[in-house]
Motif scaffolding. Structure first.
Motif, mmCIF file in Angstrom:
data_model
loop_
_atom_site.group_PDB
_atom_site.id
_atom_site.type_symbol
_atom_site.label_atom_id
_atom_site.label_comp_id
_atom_site.label_asym_id
_atom_site.label_seq_id
_atom_site.Cartn_x
_atom_site.Cartn_y
_atom_site.Cartn_z
ATOM 1 N N ALA A 34 36.848 52.373 -12.720
ATOM 2 C CA ALA A 34 37.116 51.084 -12.322
ATOM 3 C C ALA A 34 38.566 51.397 -11.364
ATOM 4 N N ARG A 35 39.364 52.132 -11.561
ATOM 5 C CA ARG A 35 40.351 52.432 -10.724
ATOM 6 C C ARG A 35 39.787 53.316 -9.304
ATOM 7 N N VAL A 36 38.864 53.995 -9.655
ATOM 8 C CA VAL A 36 38.311 54.885 -8.417
ATOM 9 C C VAL A 36 37.723 53.699 -7.458
ATOM 10 N N ASP A 37 36.694 52.579 -8.179
ATOM 11 C CA ASP A 37 36.031 51.510 -7.158
ATOM 12 C C ASP A 37 37.088 50.673 -6.709
ATOM 13 N N ALA A 76 33.284 55.192 14.235
ATOM 14 C CA ALA A 76 33.929 55.098 12.967
ATOM 15 C C ALA A 76 33.685 53.866 12.010
ATOM 16 N N GLY A 77 33.610 52.886 12.955
ATOM 17 C CA GLY A 77 33.490 51.320 12.079
ATOM 18 C C GLY A 77 31.860 51.321 11.743
ATOM 19 N N ALA A 78 30.938 52.132 12.403
ATOM 20 C CA ALA A 78 29.496 51.985 11.903
ATOM 21 C C ALA A 78 29.137 52.778 10.832
ATOM 22 N N GLY A 79 29.855 53.764 10.724
ATOM 23 C CA GLY A 79 29.837 54.710 9.677
ATOM 24 C C GLY A 79 29.778 54.079 8.115
ATOM 25 N N SER A 80 28.981 54.292 7.377
ATOM 26 C CA SER A 80 28.672 53.572 6.151
ATOM 27 C C SER A 80 29.585 54.225 5.113
ATOM 28 N N ALA A 81 30.255 53.501 4.405
ATOM 29 C CA ALA A 81 30.757 53.981 3.236
ATOM 30 C C ALA A 81 30.017 54.064 1.960
ATOM 31 N N PRO A 82 30.513 55.034 1.149
ATOM 32 C CA PRO A 82 29.667 55.177 -0.154
ATOM 33 C C PRO A 82 29.116 53.862 -0.922
ATOM 34 N N ALA A 83 28.215 53.829 -1.531
ATOM 35 C CA ALA A 83 27.609 52.367 -2.166
ATOM 36 C C ALA A 83 28.631 52.112 -2.826
ATOM 37 N N ALA A 84 28.575 50.895 -3.468
ATOM 38 C CA ALA A 84 29.624 50.213 -4.586
ATOM 39 C C ALA A 84 29.576 51.023 -5.897
ATOM 40 N N ASP A 85 28.440 51.711 -6.259
ATOM 41 C CA ASP A 85 28.548 52.315 -7.415
ATOM 42 C C ASP A 85 28.959 53.789 -7.343
ATOM 43 N N GLY A 86 29.325 54.355 -5.925
ATOM 44 C CA GLY A 86 30.014 55.625 -5.720
ATOM 45 C C GLY A 86 29.043 56.610 -5.351
ATOM 46 N N ARG A 87 27.648 56.039 -5.343
ATOM 47 C CA ARG A 87 26.820 57.402 -4.852
ATOM 48 C C ARG A 87 26.963 57.355 -3.362
ATOM 49 N N ASP A 88 26.596 58.542 -2.831
ATOM 50 C CA ASP A 88 26.708 58.810 -1.309
ATOM 51 C C ASP A 88 25.335 59.038 -0.787
ATOM 52 N N PRO A 89 24.616 58.269 -0.419
ATOM 53 C CA PRO A 89 23.213 58.356 0.002
ATOM 54 C C PRO A 89 23.001 59.088 1.238
ATOM 55 N N ALA A 90 22.391 60.153 1.207
ATOM 56 C CA ALA A 90 21.871 60.988 2.500
ATOM 57 C C ALA A 90 23.276 61.515 3.191
ATOM 58 N N GLY A 91 24.264 61.931 2.384
ATOM 59 C CA GLY A 91 25.267 62.415 3.026
ATOM 60 C C GLY A 91 26.191 61.546 3.926
ATOM 61 N N THR A 92 26.143 60.453 3.753
ATOM 62 C CA THR A 92 26.854 59.430 4.723
ATOM 63 C C THR A 92 28.428 59.519 4.665
ATOM 64 N N ARG A 93 28.993 60.092 3.633
ATOM 65 C CA ARG A 93 30.370 60.296 3.377
ATOM 66 C C ARG A 93 30.835 61.227 4.302
ATOM 67 N N GLU A 94 30.063 62.485 4.532
ATOM 68 C CA GLU A 94 30.364 63.533 5.497
ATOM 69 C C GLU A 94 30.573 62.923 6.964
ATOM 70 N N SER A 95 29.452 61.961 7.151
ATOM 71 C CA SER A 95 29.196 61.683 8.763
ATOM 72 C C SER A 95 30.509 60.525 8.797
ATOM 73 N N ARG A 96 30.835 59.634 7.821
ATOM 74 C CA ARG A 96 32.006 58.899 8.121
ATOM 75 C C ARG A 96 33.313 59.830 8.359
ATOM 76 N N GLU A 97 33.520 60.759 7.487
ATOM 77 C CA GLU A 97 34.487 61.477 7.639
ATOM 78 C C GLU A 97 34.825 62.067 8.936
ATOM 79 N N MET A 98 33.598 62.537 9.364
ATOM 80 C CA MET A 98 33.694 63.181 10.672
ATOM 81 C C MET A 98 34.100 62.090 11.865
ATOM 82 N N ALA A 99 33.464 60.731 11.546
ATOM 83 C CA ALA A 99 33.712 59.982 12.707
ATOM 84 C C ALA A 99 35.162 59.381 12.489
ATOM 85 N N GLU A 100 35.726 59.383 11.411
ATOM 86 C CA GLU A 100 37.256 58.949 11.260
ATOM 87 C C GLU A 100 38.070 60.045 11.840
ATOM 88 N N ASN A 101 37.844 61.320 11.415
ATOM 89 C CA ASN A 101 38.466 62.261 12.108
ATOM 90 C C ASN A 101 38.521 62.394 13.543
#
Length: 193
Positions: A34-37, A76-101
Motif C-alpha cells: 500500500a505504501r508503494v502504491d 515526458a507527459g505522454a509516457g505512461s506510468a506503470p499500471a495501478a497494480d504496479g505492473r509495467d506493461p510492455a516496458g513502459t517504465r523504461e521509456s518513461r524514465e528515458m523521457a523524464e531524463n
C-alpha cells in the motif's frame, strides 16, 4: 503428562508461533505494498506537475529553446506510468524514465534562464518535489523487496499475487540553489554536505 501429549503440545505451540509470524509478515507486506502504491501516485503527481511547469516555461522562451523544452515536456507527459497494480506493461517504465531524463537535461540546459522569477521558483520547487517523490517511492520499493526476498516469505508465498514493485530510476535534477553556489573550497561561503 505423557511424552505424546507433551510432543503434541510443543507441536501445537510451534504451529501457533509460525501462524502468528506468518500473519504479521502478511500484514507487513500488505502495508508495504500500500505504501508503494501511495508513493507511486505521489511520484506520478510530481512528474505531472514538473511537466506542466516546464510547458509554461517553454511558452516564455525564444522559439528554438522553447520548442525543444516543450517537445521534451510533451514526451515526458505522454509516457505512461506503470499500471495501478504496479505492473509495467510492455516496458513502459523504461521509456518513461528515458523521457523524464531528457526533460531533466533540457531543464538543466536552461540554467537560470527562466524569464519569470515566479515561474523559476515554481520550476525549482517542482524539480525538488520530483527528487523527493522518487526517493520516497524507491525507499518504499526497497523495503518491500527486502521483505519479499526473505527465504520463508518466498517459500510460503506470503506476498500473494501482488507484483514485485520496481524502482523508478531517473537522474535527479540539480537544485537551483547549488547551481549558483560558490566553489566548495571557498572560505567565504559555508559549504553544506
Amino acid at each position: 503428562m505423557t511424552g505424546g501429549a507433551m510432543a503434541a503440545g510443543v507441536l501445537l505451540l510451534v504451529v501457533a508461533a509460525l501462524t502468528v509470524w506468518c500473519l504479521t509478515r502478511v500484514r507487513r507486506l500488505h502495508r508495504l505494498h500500500a505504501r508503494v502504491d501511495a508513493a507511486r501516485s505521489g511520484l506520478a503527481a510530481a512528474l505531472a506537475r514538473r511537466v506542466r511547469v516546464a510547458l509554461e516555461v517553454a511558452e516564455l522562451l525564444d522559439p528554438p529553446r522553447g520548442a525543444s523544452l516543450a517537445a521534451a515536456a510533451t514526451a515526458a507527459g505522454a509516457g505512461s506510468a506503470p499500471a495501478a497494480d504496479g505492473r509495467d506493461p510492455a516496458g513502459t517504465r523504461e521509456s518513461r524514465e528515458m523521457a523524464e531524463n531528457a526533460l531533466t537535461r533540457e531543464l538543466a540546459a536552461l540554467g537560470g534562464a527562466v524569464p519569470d522569477p515566479r515561474l523559476a521558483a515554481e520550476l525549482d520547487d517542482a524539480q525538488q518535489l520530483v527528487v523527493l517523490a522518487r526517493r520516497v517511492h524507491n525507499d518504499a520499493v526497497r523495503d518491500t523487496r527486502v521483505l519479499r526476498s526473505r527465504r520463508l516469505v518466498r517459500r510460503l508465498h506470503l506476498y500473494g499475487t501482488a507484483p514485485e514493485p520496481v524502482y523508478f530510476e531517473i537522474v535527479d535534477p540539480e537544485p537551483a540553489s547549488l547551481r549558483y553556489r560558490a566553489d566548495v573550497g571557498s572560505t567565504r561561503h559555508r559549504t553544506v554536505m
